[in-house]
Design a protein around this motif. Sequence first.
Motif, mmCIF file in Angstrom:
data_model
loop_
_atom_site.group_PDB
_atom_site.id
_atom_site.type_symbol
_atom_site.label_atom_id
_atom_site.label_comp_id
_atom_site.label_asym_id
_atom_site.label_seq_id
_atom_site.Cartn_x
_atom_site.Cartn_y
_atom_site.Cartn_z
ATOM 1 N N ALA A 197 43.175 38.359 32.106
ATOM 2 C CA ALA A 197 43.109 37.201 30.981
ATOM 3 C C ALA A 197 41.868 37.778 30.480
ATOM 4 O O ALA A 197 41.718 37.249 29.371
ATOM 5 C CB ALA A 197 42.865 35.519 31.739
ATOM 6 N N ASN B 207 47.902 35.471 41.537
ATOM 7 C CA ASN B 207 47.066 34.564 40.568
ATOM 8 C C ASN B 207 45.722 35.421 40.524
ATOM 9 O O ASN B 207 45.354 35.211 39.693
ATOM 10 C CB ASN B 207 46.551 33.435 41.280
ATOM 11 C CG ASN B 207 47.891 32.176 41.729
ATOM 12 O OD1 ASN B 207 48.142 32.077 40.779
ATOM 13 N ND2 ASN B 207 47.752 31.418 42.271
ATOM 14 N N GLU C 107 46.456 37.162 37.135
ATOM 15 C CA GLU C 107 46.209 36.604 36.088
ATOM 16 C C GLU C 107 45.501 36.641 35.225
ATOM 17 O O GLU C 107 44.955 36.459 34.088
ATOM 18 C CB GLU C 107 47.192 35.736 35.876
ATOM 19 C CG GLU C 107 47.459 34.612 34.615
ATOM 20 C CD GLU C 107 48.262 33.207 35.092
ATOM 21 O OE1 GLU C 107 48.067 32.417 34.242
ATOM 22 O OE2 GLU C 107 49.008 33.284 36.157
ATOM 23 N N THR C 108 44.052 36.363 36.669
ATOM 24 C CA THR C 108 42.509 35.966 35.878
ATOM 25 C C THR C 108 42.939 37.417 36.120
ATOM 26 O O THR C 108 41.620 37.622 34.694
ATOM 27 C CB THR C 108 42.240 35.370 37.630
ATOM 28 O OG1 THR C 108 42.960 34.207 37.526
ATOM 29 C CG2 THR C 108 40.473 35.348 36.812
#
Length: 80
Positions: free
Chosen positions: A40, A33, A36-37
């Motif tokens: 992004a 997670n 992914e952050t």
Amino acid sequence: MPVSPTLPTDQGNDGVWGPIVNTAISDVATFANGLETAIAGKAPTSHAHSAADVTSGTLAVARGGTGGTTAATARAALAV
């Protein structure tokens, strides 16, 4: 897509290995997670700008400019 870090009781959470596996899953989920952050917010590896986007500064000779802000400095930079 966020990862959900749990091992349901009907899929092997026997009270002994379940907590160990859940901890490992949680660690992997936290890493995934976070990754992914981080990804992004990054710019694409390739992008382009129009010459019309350059509205200030001096464009170096190596980049196709004159390297100067006046006719005299441009001639000096271009050795003409």
